[in-house]
Design a protein around this motif. Structure first.
Motif, PDB file in Angstrom:
ATOM      1  N   ILE A  60      43.390  27.401  40.504  1.00 16.44           N
ATOM      2  CA  ILE A  60      43.506  28.873  40.450  1.00 16.44           C
ATOM      3  C   ILE A  60      44.190  29.381  41.723  1.00 16.44           C
ATOM      4  O   ILE A  60      44.996  30.314  41.671  1.00 16.44           O
ATOM      5  CB  ILE A  60      42.120  29.534  40.229  1.00 16.44           C
ATOM      6  N   VAL A  61      43.898  28.738  42.866  1.00 17.73           N
ATOM      7  CA  VAL A  61      44.578  29.124  44.116  1.00 17.73           C
ATOM      8  C   VAL A  61      46.088  28.868  43.977  1.00 17.73           C
ATOM      9  O   VAL A  61      46.913  29.701  44.364  1.00 17.73           O
ATOM     10  CB  VAL A  61      43.989  28.352  45.324  1.00 17.73           C
ATOM     11  N   THR A  62      46.441  27.729  43.404  1.00 19.06           N
ATOM     12  CA  THR A  62      47.875  27.433  43.222  1.00 19.06           C
ATOM     13  C   THR A  62      48.510  28.448  42.268  1.00 19.06           C
ATOM     14  O   THR A  62      49.588  28.986  42.535  1.00 19.06           O
ATOM     15  CB  THR A  62      48.062  25.992  42.693  1.00 19.06           C
ATOM     16  N   VAL A  63      47.824  28.734  41.186  1.00 23.19           N
ATOM     17  CA  VAL A  63      48.359  29.695  40.207  1.00 23.19           C
ATOM     18  C   VAL A  63      48.578  31.059  40.868  1.00 23.19           C
ATOM     19  O   VAL A  63      49.617  31.702  40.687  1.00 23.19           O
ATOM     20  CB  VAL A  63      47.369  29.852  39.021  1.00 23.19           C
ATOM     21  N   GLU A  64      47.615  31.501  41.652  1.00 25.32           N
ATOM     22  CA  GLU A  64      47.653  32.896  42.106  1.00 25.32           C
ATOM     23  C   GLU A  64      48.315  33.088  43.469  1.00 25.32           C
ATOM     24  O   GLU A  64      48.923  34.126  43.718  1.00 25.32           O
ATOM     25  CB  GLU A  64      46.213  33.431  42.174  1.00 25.32           C
ATOM     26  N   ALA A  65      48.172  32.103  44.381  1.00 26.60           N
ATOM     27  CA  ALA A  65      48.750  32.257  45.710  1.00 26.60           C
ATOM     28  C   ALA A  65      49.988  31.374  45.885  1.00 26.60           C
ATOM     29  O   ALA A  65      50.696  31.500  46.878  1.00 26.60           O
ATOM     30  CB  ALA A  65      47.710  31.921  46.783  1.00 26.60           C
ATOM     31  N   GLY A  66      50.211  30.446  44.936  1.00 29.81           N
ATOM     32  CA  GLY A  66      51.411  29.608  44.985  1.00 29.81           C
ATOM     33  C   GLY A  66      51.310  28.458  45.966  1.00 29.81           C
ATOM     34  O   GLY A  66      52.319  27.835  46.288  1.00 29.81           O
ATOM     35  N   LYS A  67      50.100  28.132  46.429  1.00 29.11           N
ATOM     36  CA  LYS A  67      49.969  27.021  47.403  1.00 29.11           C
ATOM     37  C   LYS A  67      50.218  25.681  46.727  1.00 29.11           C
ATOM     38  O   LYS A  67      49.794  25.486  45.581  1.00 29.11           O
ATOM     39  CB  LYS A  67      48.554  27.002  47.999  1.00 29.11           C
ATOM     40  N   ILE A  68      50.814  24.739  47.470  1.00 23.92           N
ATOM     41  CA  ILE A  68      50.998  23.391  46.920  1.00 23.92           C
ATOM     42  C   ILE A  68      49.621  22.746  46.761  1.00 23.92           C
ATOM     43  O   ILE A  68      48.652  23.153  47.400  1.00 23.92           O
ATOM     44  CB  ILE A  68      51.939  22.532  47.790  1.00 23.92           C
ATOM     45  N   ARG A  69      49.574  21.715  45.929  1.00 24.36           N
ATOM     46  CA  ARG A  69      48.288  21.110  45.539  1.00 24.36           C
ATOM     47  C   ARG A  69      47.418  20.723  46.739  1.00 24.36           C
ATOM     48  O   ARG A  69      46.240  21.035  46.775  1.00 24.36           O
ATOM     49  CB  ARG A  69      48.526  19.844  44.691  1.00 24.36           C
ATOM     50  N   SER A  70      48.006  20.011  47.701  1.00 20.17           N
ATOM     51  CA  SER A  70      47.129  19.497  48.765  1.00 20.17           C
ATOM     52  C   SER A  70      46.624  20.650  49.631  1.00 20.17           C
ATOM     53  O   SER A  70      45.505  20.603  50.129  1.00 20.17           O
ATOM     54  CB  SER A  70      47.811  18.412  49.591  1.00 20.17           C
ATOM     55  N   GLU A  71      47.414  21.699  49.783  1.00 18.10           N
ATOM     56  CA  GLU A  71      46.940  22.839  50.589  1.00 18.10           C
ATOM     57  C   GLU A  71      45.888  23.642  49.829  1.00 18.10           C
ATOM     58  O   GLU A  71      44.945  24.171  50.426  1.00 18.10           O
ATOM     59  CB  GLU A  71      48.112  23.721  51.003  1.00 18.10           C
ATOM     60  N   ALA A  72      46.061  23.751  48.515  1.00 18.81           N
ATOM     61  CA  ALA A  72      45.060  24.471  47.714  1.00 18.81           C
ATOM     62  C   ALA A  72      43.732  23.711  47.744  1.00 18.81           C
ATOM     63  O   ALA A  72      42.661  24.294  47.933  1.00 18.81           O
ATOM     64  CB  ALA A  72      45.564  24.646  46.282  1.00 18.81           C
ATOM     65  N   PRO A 123      38.579  41.531  47.149  1.00 11.63           N
ATOM     66  CA  PRO A 123      39.666  40.584  47.404  1.00 11.63           C
ATOM     67  C   PRO A 123      41.015  41.294  47.405  1.00 11.63           C
ATOM     68  O   PRO A 123      41.109  42.456  46.992  1.00 11.63           O
ATOM     69  CB  PRO A 123      39.572  39.630  46.211  1.00 11.63           C
ATOM     70  N   SER A 124      42.052  40.598  47.814  1.00  9.88           N
ATOM     71  CA  SER A 124      43.410  41.155  47.716  1.00  9.88           C
ATOM     72  C   SER A 124      43.708  41.489  46.256  1.00  9.88           C
ATOM     73  O   SER A 124      43.340  40.741  45.343  1.00  9.88           O
ATOM     74  CB  SER A 124      44.420  40.132  48.222  1.00  9.88           C
ATOM     75  N   GLU A 125      44.418  42.577  46.053  1.00 10.56           N
ATOM     76  CA  GLU A 125      44.832  42.956  44.698  1.00 10.56           C
ATOM     77  C   GLU A 125      45.787  41.912  44.111  1.00 10.56           C
ATOM     78  O   GLU A 125      46.019  41.880  42.900  1.00 10.56           O
ATOM     79  CB  GLU A 125      45.478  44.344  44.685  1.00 10.56           C
ATOM     80  N   LEU A 126      46.321  41.027  44.979  1.00 13.35           N
ATOM     81  CA  LEU A 126      47.245  39.997  44.506  1.00 13.35           C
ATOM     82  C   LEU A 126      46.509  38.748  44.033  1.00 13.35           C
ATOM     83  O   LEU A 126      47.107  37.869  43.415  1.00 13.35           O
ATOM     84  CB  LEU A 126      48.230  39.623  45.624  1.00 13.35           C
ATOM     85  N   THR A 127      45.217  38.646  44.335  1.00  4.55           N
ATOM     86  CA  THR A 127      44.474  37.427  43.972  1.00  4.55           C
ATOM     87  C   THR A 127      43.089  37.724  43.371  1.00  4.55           C
ATOM     88  O   THR A 127      42.077  37.200  43.840  1.00  4.55           O
ATOM     89  CB  THR A 127      44.311  36.513  45.218  1.00  4.55           C
ATOM     90  N   PRO A 128      43.036  38.541  42.312  1.00  5.82           N
ATOM     91  CA  PRO A 128      41.713  38.836  41.736  1.00  5.82           C
ATOM     92  C   PRO A 128      41.102  37.661  40.974  1.00  5.82           C
ATOM     93  O   PRO A 128      39.876  37.552  40.871  1.00  5.82           O
ATOM     94  CB  PRO A 128      42.004  40.003  40.780  1.00  5.82           C
ATOM     95  N   LEU A 129      41.928  36.744  40.461  1.00  6.19           N
ATOM     96  CA  LEU A 129      41.378  35.663  39.618  1.00  6.19           C
ATOM     97  C   LEU A 129      40.527  34.704  40.437  1.00  6.19           C
ATOM     98  O   LEU A 129      39.446  34.286  40.006  1.00  6.19           O
ATOM     99  CB  LEU A 129      42.514  34.877  38.941  1.00  6.19           C
ATOM    100  N   THR A 130      41.017  34.363  41.626  1.00  5.33           N
ATOM    101  CA  THR A 130      40.240  33.460  42.480  1.00  5.33           C
ATOM    102  C   THR A 130      38.891  34.104  42.810  1.00  5.33           C
ATOM    103  O   THR A 130      37.875  33.432  42.878  1.00  5.33           O
ATOM    104  CB  THR A 130      40.988  33.143  43.791  1.00  5.33           C
ATOM    105  N   ALA A 131      38.902  35.437  42.984  1.00  2.00           N
ATOM    106  CA  ALA A 131      37.662  36.140  43.329  1.00  2.00           C
ATOM    107  C   ALA A 131      36.677  36.088  42.154  1.00  2.00           C
ATOM    108  O   ALA A 131      35.478  35.854  42.352  1.00  2.00           O
ATOM    109  CB  ALA A 131      37.973  37.591  43.694  1.00  2.00           C
ATOM    110  N   LEU A 132      37.190  36.280  40.932  1.00  2.00           N
ATOM    111  CA  LEU A 132      36.276  36.243  39.780  1.00  2.00           C
ATOM    112  C   LEU A 132      35.678  34.845  39.637  1.00  2.00           C
ATOM    113  O   LEU A 132      34.494  34.694  39.306  1.00  2.00           O
ATOM    114  CB  LEU A 132      37.032  36.662  38.504  1.00  2.00           C
ATOM    115  N   ALA A 133      36.491  33.826  39.914  1.00  2.00           N
ATOM    116  CA  ALA A 133      35.988  32.443  39.796  1.00  2.00           C
ATOM    117  C   ALA A 133      34.902  32.183  40.852  1.00  2.00           C
ATOM    118  O   ALA A 133      33.848  31.612  40.546  1.00  2.00           O
ATOM    119  CB  ALA A 133      37.141  31.456  39.957  1.00  2.00           C
TER     120      ALA A 133
END
Ligand code: NAD
Length: 513
Positions: free
Chosen positions: A100-112, A188-198
């Motif tokens: 979900i972090v990768t989906v919403e913030a665009g982080k690469i796998r190992s950083e997420a 949470p940031s308005e740009l990342t609500p999904l991670t917050a719901l999880a």
């Protein structure tokens, strides 16, 4: 360049990860609600319900009542059991949350995955802390007296977070606040609500599993206006806000006006000094990860390289060469070969392009990078080549934080000069020196050295561990979170003087009656 997945593929991945975390009530995009987007393609995935002022009022009211009637009186080690259970669930769902972090913030796998690991680590830390909320006992100047301090829960903690660490910063605050006996309302940031719901769903499950009250934690979704409701509410005993210096300047006076407490974690403008004795292989690796990692979107991202003129050419050439190799590794953050994912959105891309124009106008030379990539495949997504820019001096643009991968290179002759440049910016978050000269390293860490909250030797500016206190000075806001004694910001201190004698001696030898 790793090809991009379709939005349908990203949606599918997000939906299944969210469902496994316990979020299954999301609605399809209708164009009417708040769109949760992915920077991978730039397209919307779901409509998320925005909290209206009545929802925020209810959330603060419920968290406040829970604090007063239940949580502050629950023994701290029992509060730790909630965080222990949360840590177990985070371990179980590490892959889901990382997705979900990768989906919403665009982080690469190992950083997420690393970001979720940070959540697990802070839970471990907080569980231990739940038995170590120590106060001191001081020697009383009066016979038959005991002088000591005790630490008590504070109240509702309002947590406002930025898009770029959508889950770790929440965990730093929440794991510690919960063991300290506080309840939490998270915006949470308005740009990342999904991670917050999880995260909220996992914490709700942890609370149910250990019999803790559900109202210890609430999430409210929205932008600045929603955040402002937490800022202005006197029931919010501590406002812990992470984001830009601009946000801190707006929020701090409002909390101060109601004499509330603020913990600010704001922008950085981090630098590394590379001395002539540095191990250059190590320095170049540290510099490139610090500057280009997370596509330059960490608060601790390396933005200024201050390199001794004897090694400037060698270091710059190697950084530029390594950046050229990164070009084929920009793209889908889900692809294991990718090293640079997308910027969060168009605004970030425009800020980067403007900063590069301004740097050139201020005498800089772009040595490599800076171009937009993959715009044909995904016109609404913003992928960029990390840029290296040589600057003749620390001009206006270099003194600002541009939240994108631009590394400005400056040279120096004496360490004194390097320190003046290093400290000559408004922000004071993270810093490092690459040197094998112990005198230089010690001076850099001394009172006369770096003026930052994080001062490293022979590692880059980013990638802090949770055991230390995290935060910065000057315009970065002065707050400290995470390890060490950062927990004290989440509690109130009472000083107790106990007289167990039959006399009533007054302090300082005062006599009365
Ligand atoms: P931002 O300032 O735009 O937003 C951060 C959060 O603050 C969001 O939730 C936003 O809705 C809220 N907000 C903004 N203005 C507000 C206001 N007036 N009242 C109440 N809430 C308000 O930051 P961003 O773009 O999401 O994140 C990037 C910034 O965050 C960078 O400057 C980065 O350095 C900083 N950051 C700092 C740290 C740190 O620990 N020091 C960590 C991560 C990010």
């Amino acid at each position: 360049m790793p090809a991009l997945p379709s939005t349908d593929h990203v949606l599918e991945r997000a939906t299944s990860a969210l469902q496994r975390c316990g979020v299954d009530h999301l609605t399809e995009v209708t164009g009417t609600g708040h769109p949760a987007r992915t920077p991978i393609t730039g397209e919307a995935l779901f409509d998320v319900a925005v909290s209206d002022p009545a929802d925020v009022e209810r959330a603060i009211g419920a968290a406040d009542a829970c604090f007063r009637t239940a949580w502050r009186d629950t023994p701290a080690p029992a509060r730790g059991q909630l965080v222990r259970r949360l840590g177990e669930l985070l371990r179980e769902h590490k892959g889901d949350l990382a997705d979900i972090v990768t989906v919403e913030a665009g982080k690469i796998r190992s950083e997420a995955a690393g970001e979720v690991q940070e959540m697990i680590d802070i839970c471990d830390f907080a569980v231990g802390l739940s038995r170590q909320l120590y106060g001191r006992t001081m020697a009383s100047e009066r016979p038959g007296h005991r002088l000591m301090e005790t630490w008590h829960p504070l109240g509702v903690v309002g947590v406002v977070t930025a898009f770029n660490f959508p889950v770790a910063v929440w965990a730093w605050n929440t794991a510690v606040a919960l063991v300290c006996g506080d309840t939490v309302v998270w915006k949470p940031s308005e740009l990342t609500p999904l991670t917050a719901l999880a995260c909220h769903a996992l914490l709700a499950r942890a609370a149910a599993d250990v019999g803790a009250p559900a109202d210890v934690h609430h999430v409210v979704v929205g932008g600045r206006d929603t955040g402002a409701l937490l800022v202005d509410d006197p029931r919010v005993a501590l406002l812990s806000a992470t984001g830009s210096v601009r946000m801190g300047r707006e929020v701090a006076p409002r909390v101060a006006a109601r004499l509330g407490r603020c913990l600010l974690e704001l922008g950085g403008n981090n630098a590394a000094v590379v001395a002539p004795s540095a191990d250059l292989d190590l320095a170049v690796r540290g510099v490139v990860f610090g500057a280009a990692g997370t596509a330059g979107q960490r608060c601790t991202t390396l933005r200024r390289l201050i390199v001794h003129e004897d090694v400037a050419e060698a270091v710059t050439d190697r950084v530029v060469e390594t950046y050229a190799r990164l070009r084929s590794r920009i793209g889908d953050p889900f692809d294991d070969t990718t090293l640079v994912g997308p910027l969060i959105g168009e605004g970030a891309y425009r800020a980067m392009a403007q900063a590069l124009d301004q740097a050139t106008a201020e005498g800089g030379t772009v040595l490599g990078g800076g171009a937009r990539c993959l715009e044909k495949e995904a016109p609404d997504a913003y992928y960029v080549e990390p840029a290296v820019v040589s600057m003749p001096r620390q001009s206006d643009i270099v003194r600002q934080e541009t939240f994108a991968p631009i590394l400005y290179v400056l040279t120096y002759r004496t360490l004194e000069e390097a320190l003046a440049v290093h400290n000559g910016v408004p922000q004071g978050l993270s810093s490092s020196i690459f040197t094998r000269d112990q005198r230089e390293a010690e001076l850099f860490m001394s009172a006369a050295g770096s003026d930052c909250g994080i001062v490293n030797v022979n590692i880059g500016t980013s990638g802090a561990e949770i055991g230390g206190a995290f935060g910065g000075e000057k315009a970065t806001g002065g707050g400290r979170e995470s390890g060490s004694d950062a927990w004290r910001a989440y509690m109130r201190r009472a000083t107790n003087t106990v007289n167990y004698s039959t006399e009533l001696p007054l302090a300082q030898g005062v006599s009365f009656l």
